[in-house]
Design an enzyme around this catalytic site. Sequence first.
Site, PDB file in Angstrom:
ATOM      1  N   GLY A 278       0.765  -1.243   0.000  1.00  0.00           N
ATOM      2  CA  GLY A 278       0.000   0.000   0.000  1.00  0.00           C
ATOM      3  C   GLY A 278       0.787   1.279   0.000  1.00  0.00           C
ATOM      4  O   GLY A 278       0.220   2.359  -0.209  1.00  0.00           O
ATOM      5  N   CYS A 391     -10.135   6.862 -29.632  1.00  0.00           N
ATOM      6  CA  CYS A 391     -11.382   7.547 -29.980  1.00  0.00           C
ATOM      7  C   CYS A 391     -12.235   7.713 -28.740  1.00  0.00           C
ATOM      8  O   CYS A 391     -13.242   7.017 -28.567  1.00  0.00           O
ATOM      9  CB  CYS A 391     -12.120   6.767 -31.053  1.00  0.00           C
ATOM     10  SG  CYS A 391     -11.314   6.971 -32.618  1.00  0.00           S
TER      11      CYS A 391
END
Length: 469
Positions: A278, A391
């Site tokens: 973490g 796109c």
Amino acid sequence: MAPNPTPTLPPPLETNQRIWPLTATINNAGHLAVGGCDLVELAKQYGTPLYVIDEAGVRTAARGYVDGMARCYPGDSLVIYASKAWNMLALCALMQQEGVGIDVVSGGELATALQAGVDPARIYFHGNNKSEQELAAALAAGITLVVDNWLELETLHRLTLQNGQAENRQAQNGQTKSEKDKPRIMLRLTPGIECHTHDYIRTGHLDSKFGFDPDEVTGLFDWLLANPQLQAVGLHAHIGSQIFELQPHRDLANGMVEIYARGRQLGLPFSELNIGGGLGICYTMDDDPPAISVWVETVAAAVAAACDTIALPYPKLICEPGRSLIGSSGITLYQVGARKTVPNVRTYVSVDGGMSDNPRPITYGARYSALLANRPQAAADELVTVAGKHCESGDVLLRDVMLPTMQAGDLLVVFATGAYNASMASNYNRLPRPAAVMVRDGQPAVVMVRETVEDLLRQDRLPPQWQKA
Ligand code: LLP
């Protein structure tokens, strides 16, 4: 008069506190170089987009964790690499060389770690919905399973009994019965610890799909005592990712030691405690993560102190960082293409990759930093938004950043892309995934070959009735 205080130099930054890789320099050609390799030359040789990994940086981070655990924790310890950050043969093999184990979360990651030669005794298998085939593969490989839920526990138990019966039949047929150890399992708990990071990458809070709730622990322990065919070696928890605070890790250590001690008191054969990963890294100048050494010192001291308070023998302490082992040592090299200026709004500069090789900006709103590889010292004189070639309007890699005015053909380096980029890459818009090279002492080594359109087409099938006669 009081003497002037002696000036003290700030401590050198550790790998996870730098935006750029450990060995990044500007070479005699005035280009950016990593691992002694000129990035402009690498782009020529291997094409773009290109992932580049600084081997020395990864090894330094690995040693930071391994040496830190050995120095700061009074008991046995193990560092395992959360390979979801980037699971591939070369990184698994490198970690094995550094004495770092591997955390896998699928049959694919497991197969990669095994093929890379990682010691099964150092492989830990996580995941909230492992398939029966994945569980069977894990049992066959003799790795440790981090059990996430009751279905998994019961399936494992059934598979273990079936394996036992098959072995007994072999023994009756005069075949030698292999004296395999009992399957090693750990239990993943969700300890209800809050931390500040993106919601999608928090895992230790109660509303999480992962692990057992603390109030299930009593029932779980009873079940394990009644079913000793599985060897419960300890407990696991992970609170989230890209965390800069230390206190949640201390809270986790205290909570987990308490539950671990309860299990031992009841007679469970616990000997290992895994406190997850973490630790965050630096993506932009605003990020300020603690150093690896400080994180290790903090968790090791917290676990040791919690054990000392109740005179508990020190468990083998496991931590499993992903991002902070490799994130800062990876960069992505792009070629700059088209520009578009929307007057009074924004200038877009497009590169030849985007959300397919780095889905983190569009997924988490992640921010990055960049430089030009061919002109790293050019003044940052233009406010631009660097877009990908997909796109999709949201396909933006860097929003509103100051960079030198870029022309088509410039080479843009985006830093700190070593973790959760290649591993989350897609073929959106049928873009083949980039190659990756590991660099060290002026030597590049290809560790992932660039995909081709043929590779993608190879997976397609045209049903016979649609094929031309
Ligand atoms: N252990 C477990 C059980 C985990 O789920 C994770 C990360 C780690 C260890 C390693 O955490 P790290 O040291 O890398 O923070 N795709 C997201 C990150 C997802 C993290 C998933 N679990 C991102 O790009 O930010």
